[in-house]
Design an enzyme around this catalytic site. Structure first.
Site, PDB file in Angstrom:
ATOM      1  N   GLU A 353       0.803  -1.229   0.000  1.00  0.00           N
ATOM      2  CA  GLU A 353       0.000   0.000   0.000  1.00  0.00           C
ATOM      3  C   GLU A 353       0.835   1.278   0.000  1.00  0.00           C
ATOM      4  O   GLU A 353       0.533   2.219   0.722  1.00  0.00           O
ATOM      5  CB  GLU A 353      -0.928   0.009   1.225  1.00  0.00           C
ATOM      6  CG  GLU A 353      -1.894  -1.156   1.219  1.00  0.00           C
ATOM      7  CD  GLU A 353      -2.727  -1.231   2.491  1.00  0.00           C
ATOM      8  OE1 GLU A 353      -3.930  -1.429   2.374  1.00  0.00           O
ATOM      9  OE2 GLU A 353      -2.164  -1.118   3.595  1.00  0.00           O
TER      10      GLU A 353
HETATM   11  C1  NGO Z   1      -3.919  -4.840   4.892  1.00  0.00           C
HETATM   12  C2  NGO Z   1      -2.980  -3.707   5.221  1.00  0.00           C
HETATM   13  C3  NGO Z   1      -2.722  -3.572   6.707  1.00  0.00           C
HETATM   14  C4  NGO Z   1      -4.020  -3.667   7.507  1.00  0.00           C
HETATM   15  C5  NGO Z   1      -4.738  -4.960   7.161  1.00  0.00           C
HETATM   16  C6  NGO Z   1      -6.045  -5.085   7.914  1.00  0.00           C
HETATM   17  C7  NGO Z   1      -1.809  -5.424   4.363  1.00  0.00           C
HETATM   18  C8  NGO Z   1      -0.718  -6.260   3.853  1.00  0.00           C
HETATM   19  N1  NGO Z   1      -1.775  -4.122   4.528  1.00  0.00           N
HETATM   20  O1  NGO Z   1      -2.981  -5.949   4.771  1.00  0.00           O
HETATM   21  O2  NGO Z   1      -2.085  -2.346   6.958  1.00  0.00           O
HETATM   22  O3  NGO Z   1      -3.733  -3.652   8.881  1.00  0.00           O
HETATM   23  O4  NGO Z   1      -4.983  -5.058   5.787  1.00  0.00           O
HETATM   24  O5  NGO Z   1      -6.741  -6.240   7.609  1.00  0.00           O
END
Ligand code: NGO
Length: 542
Positions: A353
Site C-alpha cells: 500500500e
Molecule cells: C492490509 C494492510 C494492513 C491492515 C490490514 C487489515 C496489508 C498487507 N496491509 O494488509 O495495513 O492492517 O490489511 O486487515
C-alpha cells in the site's frame, strides 16, 4: 482469561507428584478403576486420526493402546542434546496434569518402553520436519531425522492423550494413547502466523503464549509486524527515539497501544520461539506505513518537517522520502541492527500500500533496499506488491490479495520466486467471523471457519502452483485487538485451519473430517484457558 496463579499451580502440582513418588505402570486395559485412581470414562481413548493438522498416514491398532503411568520415562536419543531438549519440553507439558515425574533419560536401547524419542530409523517419507510415531502396549516411540521432526511428533502425542493433559491442574485419571502407527510429513516447509505489534503492542508474555499455541499445530514461523503508521515497536540504537517516542505513550490505534520490544526482549523471544522450532520473521514496513518514524524524526520527511502522529486506521498516506540519501542511511541502520539480533534467515520489508509513492519511486526504493537485506545475510520477504519490481528470485512475495488472479505474482513465480500465501479473504484472522463478531474488520469479507479451511493454496492463484509455494501464513492485524483474549478469540478456531492447509497433504483435505476433529479441540482449549469462538459450523464437544 489466564489467571496469574497458573504458573504457581503448575509448580505445586509437580511438587505433589514428586512427593507421591514413582509406581509401576501396567499395560493399558479398558474400563475399570486403575492403580492411579479414577475410572476410564467412555470416549477417553482418542482416535489416532483425530489430530490437527491431519497426519499423512495413520494405521490404528486398538489392541496396542499404551497407558502412561507414574513410572513412565521419557527416553531420548543417546548423545543428542537436541532430542533431550525436545524430551524436556514434552515432559514440561505432560507433568502438571498427570502429576507424574516423567524423568528425561538417555535411551540406552530402542526397545519400546515409556516414551522414546529417536533420531533415525524413521520411514523415509518423513523428510526433515516429519516423524514416525509408533504406539504399542509397552510404549510410544517417535522417530525423526531432526529435532524439529521429534518436536512435531511430540505435538501429535499431546493430541493423542485426553484433553485434560493440557490442564495446569493435576487430574487423577488414566492417560491412554491409542495404539498404531502414524507416518507424517509437512506439505510446505513454511507454516506461519503473524502478529501486528504496531497497531497495538503485544507484550513478550502475550507473544510467548501465542508461540505456545501456534506451535502445537506445527506452525513453525511467527512473523512480527514491528512498525507502522501508529507505532514503532523494536529498539534501534542508532535511532533511539523510534521507540521512546514512536513506541511511547499515546501510540497505537486510538492512542491506547503503546510499548516496544527492547533488544534483550526480542532476543529472548527468538530463543523462546527456537526452543519450539518457531522462527521469528521480523518486519519493518516501508516505504509506506512509516508515519510513526516520520513523526518522530523530522529529517525522514522530504520537507524536513515532522508529520503529526496518527492513531487512526487509515492506510496508504505515508512514505519515506525516496530521493533523500538520509532515507537509505536510516533504512540501512535499521536493517543492520535488526539482522544482527535476528537468528532466523528472513527479514520482511513490507512494501504494501505505498499509495503515496509513484511506481517509479517504489522501484527506486526497492532496488536500493532489497540488496541491503542480502548484504546483512538475510532473505527478503515483501507483501506481494514487491513482485512488481521483478525482484531477485530469492525474494518472497507474500500474497495478501482477494482477487482471482495476480499477473505480477504469477510472473514472479514463473521467474522462480517462491510465494507465501496469505489471501486476505481466507487467512486474515482479523476479519470478522460473521456480522455479529464484536472484534475485527470486514474489508476482505466475513471469514467463517469453513471459509478459512476450504480452499487449496496451490490452486488459489493461476500461475502459482505447488512448486512455487513456500507456504501459508495467517496474519492477525491488531486495529481492533487489545489483549491476548482478543488475539485468541480471532485465531481460534481459524488458526488450526490454516495450519492444516500448510501441513497436511491435500489427500486428507475434508471439511467434514476437519470440523469433527476441530470439535474435539474445544476441551483442550478450555483446559489451556484459551478464549475461542464457538462457531455454529462446528459440533463442539465439551
Ligand atoms: C492490509 C494492510 C494492513 C491492515 C490490514 C487489515 C496489508 C498487507 N496491509 O494488509 O495495513 O492492517 O490489511 O486487515
Amino acid at each position: 482469561m489466564r489467571s496469574p496463579s497458573t504458573v504457581l499451580r503448575r509448580a505445586s502440582a509437580l511438587f505433589l507428584a514428586l512427593l507421591a513418588g514413582p509406581a509401576l505402570a501396567g499395560p493399558a486395559t479398558a474400563g475399570p478403576p486403575t492403580a492411579t485412581g479414577g475410572p476410564t470414562a467412555p470416549g477417553d481413548v482418542r482416535q489416532l486420526d483425530s489430530v490437527i493438522p491431519a497426519p499423512m498416514q495413520t494405521t490404528a491398532d486398538t489392541r496396542a493402546n499404551f497407558r502412561l503411568g507414574p513410572a513412565t520415562l521419557i527416553r531420548t536419543q543417546f548423545g543428542s542434546a537436541e532430542a533431550r531438549r525436545v524430551g524436556e519440553h514434552l515432559a514440561g507439558v505432560l507433568r502438571p496434569a498427570t502429576g507424574y515425574p516423567l524423568p528425561v533419560v538417555p535411551a540406552a536401547s530402542s526397545r519400546p518402553f515409556g516414551i522414546t524419542l529417536l533420531l533415525g530409523g524413521a520411514d523415509a517419507r518423513v523428510g526433515r520436519g516429519g516423524y514416525q510415531l509408533d504406539v504399542t502396549r509397552s510404549g510410544v516411540t517417535i522417530r525423526a531425522t531432526s529435532g524439529e521432526g521429534l518436536f512435531n511428533g511430540a505435538q501429535t502425542l499431546r493430541q493423542l492423550l485426553p484433553a485434560a493433559v493440557e490442564s495446569s491442574e493435576r487430574s487423577r485419571r488414566t492417560w491412554t494413547v491409542p495404539g498404531g502407527r502414524i507416518v507424517d510429513q509437512p506439505r510446505f516447509g513454511y507454516r506461519g502466523a503473524m502478529l501486528d505489534l504496531a497497531r497495538h503492542f503485544h507484550t513478550p508474555t502475550e507473544i510467548r503464549t501465542y508461540i505456545d499455541l501456534i506451535s502445537q499445530y506445527k506452525v513453525n514461523h511467527l512473523h512480527l509486524h514491528l512498525s507502522d503508521d501508529q507505532g514503532w515497536r523494536i529498539q534501534i540504537d542508532s535511532w533511539p527515539r523510534l521507540t521512546t517516542v514512536g513506541g511511547g505513550p499515546g501510540t497505537g490505534v486510538d492512542g491506547v497501544g503503546p510499548g516496544y520490544l527492547t533488544k534483550a526482549e526480542y532476543r529472548a523471544l527468538n530463543a523462546y520461539a527456537a526452543a519450539r522450532y518457531v522462527t521469528i520473521v521480523p518486519e519493518i514496513d516501508m516505504p509506506g506505513h512509516t508515519n510513526a518514524a516520520q513523526s518522530t524524526y523530522a529529517e525522514l520527511n522530504c520537507d524536513g518537517v515532522a508529520v503529526p502522529p496518527r492513531t487512526d486506521i487509515a492506510v496508504g498516506y505515508s512514505s519515506l522520502c525516496v530521493e533523500d540519501e538520509l532515507t537509505y542511511t536510516f533504512v540501512e541502520d535499521v536493517i543492520r541492527e535488526l539482522a544482527a539480533m535476528t537468528p532466523g534467515p528472513y527479514l520482511h520489508i513490507g512494501g504494501d500500500e505505498a499509495h503515496a509513492t509513484t511506481d517509479e519511486q517504489y522501484r527506486t526504493f526497492m532496488d536500493r533496499v532489497i540488496p541491503m537485506v542480502a548484504r546483512y545475510g538475510k532473505r527478503a520477504f515483501g507483501w506481494h506488491e514487491i513482485a512488481k519490481v521483478s525482484p531477485p528470485t530469492s525474494v518472497v512475495p507474500q500474497y495478501w490479495g482477494t482477487g482471482a488472479t495476480d499477473a505480477s505474482v504469477a510472473a514472479a513465480a514463473a521467474r522462480g520466486n517462491k510465494v507465501l500465501m496469505s489471501p486476505a479473504n481466507r487467512t486474515y484472522l482479523d476479519m470478522k467471523y460473521d456480522r455479529s463478531t464484536p472484534l475485527g474488520l470486514s474489508w476482505a469479507g466475513l471469514i467463517e471457519v469453513r471459509d478459512a479451511y476450504d480452499w487449496d493454496p496451490a490452486t488459489r492463484l493461476p500461475g502459482v502452483g505447488e512448486e512455487s509455494i513456500l507456504g501459508v501464513e495467517a496474519p492477525l492485524w491488531s486495529e481492533t485487538l487489545r489483549s491476548i483474549d482478543d488475539i485468541e478469540f480471532m485465531a481460534f478456531p481459524r488458526l488450526p485451519a490454516i495450519a492444516e492447509l500448510g501441513w497436511s497433504t491435500p489427500q486428507t483435505h475434508d471439511w467434514e473430517s476437519f470440523r469433527q476433529r476441530l470439535a474435539q479441540q474445544a476441551p483442550r482449549w478450555t483446559a489451556q484457558e484459551v478464549n475461542f469462538y464457538r462457531s455454529p459450523q462446528v459440533p463442539w464437544v465439551d
